[in-house]
Design an enzyme around this catalytic site. Structure first.
Site, PDB file in Angstrom:
ATOM      1  N   PHE A  17       0.831  -1.214   0.000  1.00 18.78           N
ATOM      2  CA  PHE A  17       0.000   0.000   0.000  1.00 18.78           C
ATOM      3  C   PHE A  17       0.869   1.271   0.000  1.00 18.78           C
ATOM      4  O   PHE A  17       0.530   2.264  -0.651  1.00 18.78           O
ATOM      5  CB  PHE A  17      -0.887   0.074   1.254  1.00 18.78           C
ATOM      6  CG  PHE A  17      -1.858  -1.045   1.442  1.00 18.78           C
ATOM      7  CD1 PHE A  17      -2.163  -1.943   0.416  1.00 18.78           C
ATOM      8  CD2 PHE A  17      -2.500  -1.207   2.671  1.00 18.78           C
ATOM      9  CE1 PHE A  17      -3.078  -2.968   0.616  1.00 18.78           C
ATOM     10  CE2 PHE A  17      -3.417  -2.225   2.872  1.00 18.78           C
ATOM     11  CZ  PHE A  17      -3.703  -3.120   1.854  1.00 18.78           C
ATOM     12  N   ARG A  37      12.318   1.041   6.237  1.00 16.85           N
ATOM     13  CA  ARG A  37      13.638   0.576   6.674  1.00 16.85           C
ATOM     14  C   ARG A  37      14.509   0.149   5.505  1.00 16.85           C
ATOM     15  O   ARG A  37      15.714   0.345   5.526  1.00 16.85           O
ATOM     16  CB  ARG A  37      13.480  -0.592   7.657  1.00 16.85           C
ATOM     17  CG  ARG A  37      12.854  -0.187   8.987  1.00 16.85           C
ATOM     18  CD  ARG A  37      12.470  -1.403   9.805  1.00 16.85           C
ATOM     19  NE  ARG A  37      11.522  -2.237   9.071  1.00 16.85           N
ATOM     20  CZ  ARG A  37      11.030  -3.377   9.503  1.00 16.85           C
ATOM     21  NH1 ARG A  37      11.416  -3.844  10.677  1.00 16.85           N
ATOM     22  NH2 ARG A  37      10.167  -4.058   8.777  1.00 16.85           N
ATOM     23  N   ASN A  86       1.192   4.354   7.368  1.00 14.49           N
ATOM     24  CA  ASN A  86       0.863   3.068   6.745  1.00 14.49           C
ATOM     25  C   ASN A  86       1.741   1.927   7.248  1.00 14.49           C
ATOM     26  O   ASN A  86       1.323   0.768   7.207  1.00 14.49           O
ATOM     27  CB  ASN A  86       1.006   3.230   5.220  1.00 14.49           C
ATOM     28  CG  ASN A  86       1.092   1.916   4.501  1.00 14.49           C
ATOM     29  OD1 ASN A  86       0.091   1.220   4.324  1.00 14.49           O
ATOM     30  ND2 ASN A  86       2.308   1.532   4.094  1.00 14.49           N
ATOM     31  N   TYR A 152      -3.021  -8.428  16.496  1.00 15.23           N
ATOM     32  CA  TYR A 152      -3.048  -7.641  15.249  1.00 15.23           C
ATOM     33  C   TYR A 152      -4.340  -6.819  15.179  1.00 15.23           C
ATOM     34  O   TYR A 152      -4.311  -5.601  14.971  1.00 15.23           O
ATOM     35  CB  TYR A 152      -2.911  -8.536  14.013  1.00 15.23           C
ATOM     36  CG  TYR A 152      -3.021  -7.722  12.737  1.00 15.23           C
ATOM     37  CD1 TYR A 152      -2.018  -6.817  12.391  1.00 15.23           C
ATOM     38  CD2 TYR A 152      -4.152  -7.797  11.923  1.00 15.23           C
ATOM     39  CE1 TYR A 152      -2.129  -6.015  11.254  1.00 15.23           C
ATOM     40  CE2 TYR A 152      -4.271  -7.005  10.790  1.00 15.23           C
ATOM     41  CZ  TYR A 152      -3.257  -6.115  10.460  1.00 15.23           C
ATOM     42  OH  TYR A 152      -3.374  -5.318   9.346  1.00 15.23           O
TER      43      TYR A 152
HETATM   44  P1  NDP Z   1       3.632  -4.771   3.230  1.00 14.40           P
HETATM   45  O1  NDP Z   1       4.325  -5.776   4.080  1.00 14.40           O
HETATM   46  O2  NDP Z   1       3.735  -4.898   1.755  1.00 14.40           O
HETATM   47  O3  NDP Z   1       4.114  -3.303   3.636  1.00 14.40           O
HETATM   48  C1  NDP Z   1       4.424  -2.964   4.952  1.00 14.40           C
HETATM   49  C2  NDP Z   1       5.339  -1.767   4.946  1.00 14.40           C
HETATM   50  O4  NDP Z   1       5.586  -1.379   6.284  1.00 14.40           O
HETATM   51  C3  NDP Z   1       6.663  -2.061   4.286  1.00 14.40           C
HETATM   52  O5  NDP Z   1       6.990  -0.991   3.431  1.00 14.40           O
HETATM   53  C4  NDP Z   1       7.641  -2.107   5.454  1.00 14.40           C
HETATM   54  O6  NDP Z   1       8.900  -1.592   5.040  1.00 14.40           O
HETATM   55  C5  NDP Z   1       6.979  -1.139   6.426  1.00 14.40           C
HETATM   56  N1  NDP Z   1       7.402  -1.337   7.794  1.00 14.40           N
HETATM   57  C6  NDP Z   1       7.235  -2.429   8.578  1.00 14.40           C
HETATM   58  N2  NDP Z   1       7.822  -2.223   9.775  1.00 14.40           N
HETATM   59  C7  NDP Z   1       8.362  -0.971   9.736  1.00 14.40           C
HETATM   60  C8  NDP Z   1       9.117  -0.199  10.651  1.00 14.40           C
HETATM   61  N3  NDP Z   1       9.428  -0.657  11.878  1.00 14.40           N
HETATM   62  N4  NDP Z   1       9.516   1.038  10.277  1.00 14.40           N
HETATM   63  C9  NDP Z   1       9.207   1.513   9.051  1.00 14.40           C
HETATM   64  N5  NDP Z   1       8.507   0.828   8.130  1.00 14.40           N
HETATM   65  C10 NDP Z   1       8.109  -0.397   8.479  1.00 14.40           C
HETATM   66  O7  NDP Z   1       2.119  -4.794   3.683  1.00 14.40           O
HETATM   67  P2  NDP Z   1       0.832  -3.931   3.271  1.00 14.40           P
HETATM   68  O8  NDP Z   1       1.144  -2.949   2.227  1.00 14.40           O
HETATM   69  O9  NDP Z   1      -0.260  -4.904   3.040  1.00 14.40           O
HETATM   70  O10 NDP Z   1       0.541  -3.216   4.668  1.00 14.40           O
HETATM   71  C11 NDP Z   1       0.532  -1.821   4.842  1.00 14.40           C
HETATM   72  C12 NDP Z   1      -0.428  -1.507   5.976  1.00 14.40           C
HETATM   73  O11 NDP Z   1      -1.725  -1.925   5.620  1.00 14.40           O
HETATM   74  C13 NDP Z   1      -0.098  -2.180   7.297  1.00 14.40           C
HETATM   75  O12 NDP Z   1      -0.332  -1.256   8.339  1.00 14.40           O
HETATM   76  C14 NDP Z   1      -1.101  -3.328   7.359  1.00 14.40           C
HETATM   77  O13 NDP Z   1      -1.384  -3.702   8.671  1.00 14.40           O
HETATM   78  C15 NDP Z   1      -2.281  -2.692   6.684  1.00 14.40           C
HETATM   79  N6  NDP Z   1      -3.293  -3.579   6.096  1.00 14.40           N
HETATM   80  C16 NDP Z   1      -2.951  -4.564   5.216  1.00 14.40           C
HETATM   81  C17 NDP Z   1      -3.940  -5.349   4.639  1.00 14.40           C
HETATM   82  C18 NDP Z   1      -3.632  -6.481   3.711  1.00 14.40           C
HETATM   83  O14 NDP Z   1      -4.439  -7.421   3.618  1.00 14.40           O
HETATM   84  N7  NDP Z   1      -2.541  -6.437   2.963  1.00 14.40           N
HETATM   85  C19 NDP Z   1      -5.353  -5.085   4.909  1.00 14.40           C
HETATM   86  C20 NDP Z   1      -5.591  -4.034   5.860  1.00 14.40           C
HETATM   87  C21 NDP Z   1      -4.594  -3.297   6.395  1.00 14.40           C
HETATM   88  P3  NDP Z   1      10.324  -2.057   5.556  1.00 14.40           P
HETATM   89  O15 NDP Z   1      10.246  -3.518   5.854  1.00 14.40           O
HETATM   90  O16 NDP Z   1      11.231  -1.712   4.403  1.00 14.40           O
HETATM   91  O17 NDP Z   1      10.579  -1.190   6.740  1.00 14.40           O
HETATM   92  C1  8X3 Z   2      -5.258  -7.212   7.090  1.00 12.73           C
HETATM   93  C2  8X3 Z   2      -6.590  -7.785   6.785  1.00 12.73           C
HETATM   94  O1  8X3 Z   2      -8.235  -9.605   7.461  1.00 12.73           O
HETATM   95  O2  8X3 Z   2      -5.916 -10.245   7.070  1.00 12.73           O
HETATM   96  O3  8X3 Z   2      -5.374  -6.147   7.963  1.00 12.73           O
HETATM   97  O4  8X3 Z   2      -6.521  -9.031   9.048  1.00 12.73           O
HETATM   98  S1  8X3 Z   2      -6.807  -9.228   7.645  1.00 12.73           S
END
Ligand code: NDP
Ligand code: 8X3
Length: 256
Positions: A17, A37, A86, A152
Site C-alpha cells: 500500500f 527501513r 501506513n 493484530y
Molecule cells: P507490506 O508488508 O507490503 O508493507 C508494509 C510496509 O511497512 C513495508 O513498506 C515495510 O517496510 C513497512 N514497515 C514495517 N515495519 C516498519 C518499521 N518498523 N519502520 C518503518 N517501516 C516499516 O504490507 P501492506 O502494504 O499490506 O501493509 C501496509 C499496511 O496496511 C499495514 O499497516 C497493514 O497492517 C495494513 N493492512 C494490510 C492489509 C492487507 O491485507 N494487505 C489489509 C488491511 C490493512 P520495511 O520492511 O522496508 O521497513
Molecule cells: C489485514 C486484513 O483480514 O488479514 O489487515 O486481518 S486481515
C-alpha cells in the site's frame, strides 16, 4: 488540494500500500517522502519517480529517529501536509495461548507506537500552519474479530480509536484525520511477513479469488486527501466484493 504544492510523507513506502500511495501522489504531482527501513527499495522508488520523491530511511519504532527524521527534512520537503501512517505488520496467526510473545511486541511497537511517534512529530507543524491531514491505515481486523487476529486486530482497533480521538484534539485547528480500513488485499508483502516468509502459505490466502490490490487502497487514501479542506472523511472501510461477514460460531460440545 493543490497537488503540486502538497508534501506527503508515507511510512511503509517500500512495498504494498505504501509504495502504491507514493506512486499515486507522485504521479499526481505532489512532493512525496517515502519512508521505510529498506533503503534500496525506497531509493529505487525515488530514482524511478524523480526528484520530487525523497527516500527517507526510517524505523518508525525508534522515537528519537522519527523525531530527528521529521524535524531534519530538507527545506523543500519540511512542511508535511499529508502524513500517511501506513507502516505496519501482522506476525503469526496462532491462537493467543500459543502465540510468540515477540510477535505481539513487534505488532504493538510498529502498528501502535510507531504510528504514535510519527503523528506526534508531524502534528505541531500542521497545527502551526493551520492545515494538514493525518491518514492512518487501519484494517477491518480492527472492527471484526477472527481466529488468530488477537493482537493484530487489537492494534488496528487502536488505530481506529486513536484516529477518532485525534479529531477531537484537533478540533478547530484545520487539521484533518482519516482512518482507511481495508479488508483482504493482495499485491503486498503482508501475508509473507505474517507467515515468516512462507510464500506458499501466503499465496494460499489469496488463491482463487480477487482481493483488493495496493492501488485500490492507495486510491482511497488519495481520494480522502483530495477532498476540499472543509470536508473530513472520518473512516473508509473497504473490502473486496468477494469478502463479507460470517455468522457467529457456536461451540456445541454435546452435539449429536
Ligand atoms: P507490506 O508488508 O507490503 O508493507 C508494509 C510496509 O511497512 C513495508 O513498506 C515495510 O517496510 C513497512 N514497515 C514495517 N515495519 C516498519 C518499521 N518498523 N519502520 C518503518 N517501516 C516499516 O504490507 P501492506 O502494504 O499490506 O501493509 C501496509 C499496511 O496496511 C499495514 O499497516 C497493514 O497492517 C495494513 N493492512 C494490510 C492489509 C492487507 O491485507 N494487505 C489489509 C488491511 C490493512 P520495511 O520492511 O522496508 O521497513
Ligand atoms: C489485514 C486484513 O483480514 O488479514 O489487515 O486481518 S486481515
Amino acid at each position: 488540494m493543490n497537488t503540486a504544492e502538497t508534501t506527503v510523507l508515507v511510512t511503509g513506502a517500500s512495498s504494498g500500500f505504501g509504495l502504491a500511495t507514493v506512486r499515486r501522489f507522485a504521479t499526481a504531482g505532489a512532493r512525496v517522502i517515502a519512508a521505510a527501513r529498506r533503503r534500496d527499495r525506497i531509493a529505487a522508488a525515488a530514482a524511478e519517480l524523480g526528484p520530487r520523491v525523497l527516500a527517507l530511511p526510517l524505523d518508525v519504532r525508534d522515537p528519537v529517529a522519527v523525531e530527528q527524521a521529521i524535524n531534519g527534512l530538507p527545506d523543500e520537503f519540511a512542511q508535511i501536509d499529508v502524513l500517511v501512517n501506513n507502516a505496519g505488520l501482522a506476525k503469526g496467526l496462532e491462537p493467543a495461548h500459543q502465540t510468540d510473545l515477540d510477535h505481539w511486541e513487534q505488532m504493538v511497537d510498529t502498528n501502535c507506537k510507531g504510528l504514535m511517534y510519527c503523528t506526534r512529530a508531524a502534528l505541531p507543524g500542521m497545527v502551526a500552519r493551520g492545515h494538514g491531514h493525518v491518514v492512518n491505515v487501519g484494517s477491518i481486523a480492527g472492527s471484526y474479530p477472527y481466529p488468530g487476529g488477537n493482537v493484530y486486530g487489537a492494534t488496528k482497533a487502536f488505530v481506529h480509536q486513536f484516529s477518532l480521538n485525534l479529531r477531537s484534539d484537533l478540533h478547530g485547528t484545520g487539521v484533518r484525520v482519516t482512518c482507511v480500513e481495508p479488508g483482504l488485499s493482495s499485491g503486498t508483502e503482508f501475508s509473507t511477513v505474517r507467515f515468516d516468509g512462507d510464500q506458499q502459505h501466503a499465496d494460499a490466502v489469496y488463491d482463487g479469488t480477487q482481493p483488493l490490490d495496493a492501488a485500490d487502497v492507495a486510491e482511497a487514501v488519495y481520494w480522502a486527501a483530495s477532498q476540499p479542506a472543509h470536508v473530513n472523511i472520518n473512516v473508509i472501510e473497504l473490502m473486496p466484493t468477494v469478502q463479507s461477514f460470517a455468522p457467529f460460531q457456536v461451540h456445541r460440545p454435546n452435539a449429536r
